[in-house]
Scaffold this motif. Structure first.
Motif, PDB file in Angstrom:
ATOM      1  N   ALA A  97     -38.076  44.968  10.847  1.00  0.00           N
ATOM      2  CA  ALA A  97     -38.865  44.573   9.594  1.00  0.00           C
ATOM      3  C   ALA A  97     -38.533  43.325   9.157  1.00  0.00           C
ATOM      4  CB  ALA A  97     -38.280  45.619   8.119  1.00  0.00           C
ATOM      5  N   MET A  98     -37.375  42.623   9.311  1.00  0.00           N
ATOM      6  CA  MET A  98     -37.313  41.231   8.986  1.00  0.00           C
ATOM      7  C   MET A  98     -38.268  40.244   9.672  1.00  0.00           C
ATOM      8  SD  MET A  98     -35.707  38.365  10.354  1.00  0.00           S
ATOM      9  CE  MET A  98     -34.748  38.974  11.789  1.00  0.00           C
ATOM     10  N   ASN A  99     -38.608  40.593  10.813  1.00  0.00           N
ATOM     11  CA  ASN A  99     -39.428  39.867  11.818  1.00  0.00           C
ATOM     12  C   ASN A  99     -40.686  39.681  11.261  1.00  0.00           C
ATOM     13  OD1 ASN A  99     -37.533  39.199  13.778  1.00  0.00           O
ATOM     14  ND2 ASN A  99     -37.831  40.774  14.954  1.00  0.00           N
ATOM     15  N   VAL A 100     -41.198  41.031  10.617  1.00  0.00           N
ATOM     16  CA  VAL A 100     -42.648  41.036  10.090  1.00  0.00           C
ATOM     17  C   VAL A 100     -42.626  40.304   8.656  1.00  0.00           C
ATOM     18  CG1 VAL A 100     -44.478  42.346   9.346  1.00  0.00           C
ATOM     19  CG2 VAL A 100     -43.174  43.092  11.333  1.00  0.00           C
ATOM     20  N   LEU A 221     -43.713  50.033  10.146  1.00  0.00           N
ATOM     21  CA  LEU A 221     -43.936  49.945   8.709  1.00  0.00           C
ATOM     22  C   LEU A 221     -44.075  48.903   8.111  1.00  0.00           C
ATOM     23  CD1 LEU A 221     -44.041  52.401   6.669  1.00  0.00           C
ATOM     24  CD2 LEU A 221     -41.466  52.175   6.522  1.00  0.00           C
ATOM     25  N   ALA A 222     -43.109  47.682   8.255  1.00  0.00           N
ATOM     26  CA  ALA A 222     -43.398  46.435   7.550  1.00  0.00           C
ATOM     27  C   ALA A 222     -44.709  46.016   7.786  1.00  0.00           C
ATOM     28  CB  ALA A 222     -42.323  45.404   8.169  1.00  0.00           C
ATOM     29  N   GLY A 223     -45.586  46.073   8.869  1.00  0.00           N
ATOM     30  CA  GLY A 223     -47.032  45.797   9.119  1.00  0.00           C
ATOM     31  C   GLY A 223     -48.009  46.415   7.785  1.00  0.00           C
ATOM     32  N   ARG A 224     -47.481  47.629   7.623  1.00  0.00           N
ATOM     33  CA  ARG A 224     -48.383  48.269   6.559  1.00  0.00           C
ATOM     34  C   ARG A 224     -48.264  47.559   5.107  1.00  0.00           C
ATOM     35  NH1 ARG A 224     -50.066  53.225   8.279  1.00  0.00           N
ATOM     36  NH2 ARG A 224     -51.279  53.047   6.004  1.00  0.00           N
TER      37      ARG A 224
END
Length: 276
Positions: A97-100, A221-224
């Protein structure tokens, strides 16, 4: 020595994660994302070949233990081990999630290099944390260190909820990065203490897989939520909170009988020759 080596191994991997995001961001900005992907694939293939063909890899053979139950040796479905691996998916989720989130920050502030600088700062914290942790001898138990370091890993993500600016965000992610090495090193040592003798390599593979699965889920999920700044910033903390909750609930099961506090490991019992 194994405890220090695991901390050093995890920490020095941070060097690669410092260089990699900066390299990818630079190549993507100078050329194109397709070129950056090709360079990443080529370096990954070269690194895999180097490890597989290295003399220690080719010489290694699994150690056999006298009187070992063959069924037990292949049995890794121990509740404590499974709970540990489940908790590590939360650690991986936070990283993914941090990367996104770092890409979303770069787009929001119109600074392409920020997508590489933030992960690099996180990995710098991991490298420094690994060096500090590996050089010291700790008196607390492995389980206690694992839970405390996971709590600190969680606390390190909370400042992101304030939606800091680029410089503050870059500095903030170094804090959970510093505790990542401690969490992973303690997870390795806990796994080694919990599994049957002779199954270390297999268990370590599942440990790495658990982090990878969580990282994939966090990335997806982070992409969403990339277009929602607060939700995107909260996802790393959510993953860390999941990991902490699982470890806290399973802390009694994670303490194997006879666990030694200073990172010492079980050794197979060997017959001693009688002294005449």
């Amino acid at each position: 020595m194994r405890h220090a080596a695991l901390a050093l191994d995890t920490g020095t991997q941070g060097l690669l994660y410092i260089v990699r995001p900066l390299l990818v961001a630079a190549v993507a900005s100078s050329y194109s994302p397709a070129v950056a992907l090709a360079v990443t694939a080529a370096l990954g293939l070269a690194g895999t070949a180097a490890v597989a063909l290295a003399p220690p890899s080719r010489r290694w053979r699994p150690e056999r233990f006298e009187g070992q139950d063959a069924n037990q040796a292949h049995q890794l479905a121990i509740p404590a081990v499974l709970l540990l691996f489940v908790s590590l998916t939360g650690i991986g989720f936070a990283i993914g999630a941090m990367n996104v989130w770092s890409i979303a920050m770069a787009e929001h502030h119109h600074q392409d290099m920020l997508s590489g600088i933030i992960p690099a700062a996180f990995s710098t914290g991991s490298f420094v944390g690994g060096l500090i942790y590996g050089r010291r001898t700790w008196s607390s138990t492995i389980t206690r260190r694992l839970i405390i370091s996971t709590a600190a890993f969680l606390a390190g993500w909370l400042p992101l909820l304030t939606r800091p600016g680029p410089f503050a965000a870059t500095a903030a992610v170094a804090v959970p990065g510093a505790f990542l090495t401690v969490v992973v090193a303690c997870a390795y040592v806990s796994t080694d203490a919990l599994i049957p003798a002779g199954r270390t390599s297999q268990a370590y593979a599942w440990l790495i897989l658990s982090i990878g699965v969580g990282q994939s889920a966090g990335t997806a999920l982070a992409g969403r939520f990339a277009e929602q700044p607060l939700a995107s910033a909260a996802l790393p903390a959510a993953g860390a909170a999941f990991a902490f909750a699982v470890l806290l609930a399973a802390h009694r099961q994670l303490r194997p009988a006879g666990q030694l506090p200073r990172g010492q490991h079980r050794r197979p019992l060997r017959r001693r020759r009688k002294t005449p």
